[in-house]
Structure formats: structure tokens, C-alpha cells
Design a protein around this motif. Sequence first.
Motif, short mmCIF file in Angstrom:
data_model
loop_
_atom_site.label_atom_id
_atom_site.label_comp_id
_atom_site.label_asym_id
_atom_site.label_seq_id
_atom_site.Cartn_x
_atom_site.Cartn_y
_atom_site.Cartn_z
N CYS A 1 76.48 94.43 -95.93
CA CYS A 1 75.95 93.69 -95.38
C CYS A 1 76.57 91.85 -95.30
N GLY A 2 75.53 91.17 -95.85
CA GLY A 2 75.34 89.94 -95.94
C GLY A 2 76.92 89.38 -96.80
N VAL A 3 77.37 89.79 -98.14
CA VAL A 3 78.36 90.24 -98.33
C VAL A 3 79.67 89.99 -97.36
N GLY B 1 79.42 99.73 -91.74
CA GLY B 1 79.72 101.00 -91.99
C GLY B 1 78.46 101.78 -91.92
N ARG B 2 78.89 103.14 -91.60
CA ARG B 2 77.61 103.93 -91.29
C ARG B 2 77.53 105.49 -92.51
N ALA B 3 76.86 105.74 -92.84
CA ALA B 3 77.11 107.21 -93.75
C ALA B 3 77.33 108.14 -92.51
N ILE C 1 69.15 102.41 -102.38
CA ILE C 1 70.39 102.56 -101.06
C ILE C 1 70.80 100.91 -99.51
N TYR C 2 69.19 101.73 -99.24
CA TYR C 2 68.82 100.27 -99.03
C TYR C 2 68.77 99.17 -98.85
#
Length: 220
Positions: A93-95, A208-210, A85-86
Motif C-alpha cells: 500500500c505504501g509503495v 488489492g484485497r485478499a 502478511i500484515y
Amino acid sequence: MHVEQAIRTRYSARRFLSKQVPRETIQKILDIAQQTPSWCNTQPWQLTLLSGAAQERFRASLYDHARSGATPNPDFPFPEAYLGIYRERRKVCGVQLYESVGVKKDDKAGAREQALENFRLFGAQHTLIMTTDEALGIYGAIDCGLYTGTFLYAAKSLGVDTIAQAALASYPDFLRKFFGLAPERKVVCGISFGYADADHAVNSYRTGRASYSEAVTFLE
């Protein structure tokens, strides 16, 4: 600004306006951040804070050093790998970043130039370099991490935008020489800050945040 609003609305700014933050505002942020809790109240963080001509000298020298192909040798090792998941979160994030600035998937040169923007400090008018004492080990670094979070949210509460930069810890020997830091001061990270250029595409996306349920196990 209410603390919850500051936490929920802060983001990593990657393009700043050429407008300096008033000294009294910076001092207020620092005063708030100094209240950060630390292991045995050691308060290990030491900051070198740049503005004006000093910021421009540092920006030019750091960028030239990074662009020269110098090998990163951080005092605190960067992650060995991003798995599961990391890896997925990092990829998303990179995309988002590369799409916002028009860097295509296989454009390695474009990706490298965007990465080098770290060493241009994203155009920020202020940067701080944070160090801890070598003898305090990982706990000193953890305390500096707490300080970083407090600084970021204190800044946002006062209308100042920020980006925490692990990339600036890539070249600690360069930083120690440039700033005349003692050898036992270990570089944790940098924070660049100022007023974000809200109209620049690179500041248009949000990561986003989980849900907390993905990070917490309740035992009763």
C-alpha cells in the motif's frame, strides 16, 4: 448506486476538488449512517463536522500542530507492529502511494511531506471528527468503526468520495481543546470527504484485497 457497487468501487481519495458537497447530500449520508447497528443500541458516535471557513481554520491549525513535531498520543493505541502478511500488505500500500506521487524509496523528506498531507486533509472540503464515550471502552470504538464503514459506503452511493483518517486521532488533546470537547470524549478517527480529483496521480491506484478464503475457516 447498488450497495455492492458502492463497496467495490470506493477507494481512499487523497486529493479533492475545491467543490463543496451540498448540505442536503451530507444530511442524507448522515441519515443513512445513523442506521449503523451498535452494542446494546448505544449509538456512541458523536461527530464534529466541518465545512467552509471552519474547515479552513481547522486545516491550518492542525497542519501547524503536526508540522511542529508534536508527539502523537492517540486515545486508542496505534498498532505495536505490523508482522507477516500484515506487514506485506502495508508495504505494498505504501509503495503504491509513494510511487503515485513520485516519492523515491529513500526519500525520507518526501515521505514525511506526503504523510503531512493527512493534516492538510488532502484538500477535502469537509471533515468529520468522530468520538466515543470513555466509559464504553473498546466496544464504543468498535461501534464507531461500524459507523465509519456505513458512512463511507453511504457517501459513495451518493457520488461522494472519502478517506478515513486514523492519523487525525494522533493528537486528541489538541482536538479536544480546539473543538471544546469534554474530556471523556475519546477520539476514534476522522473522515475527510468531498469530490475526488480524478485526474490527480495519487487517486490513480487501487489497493488489492485478499480472497475471502484467506480470512474464513468453514466448519460443517
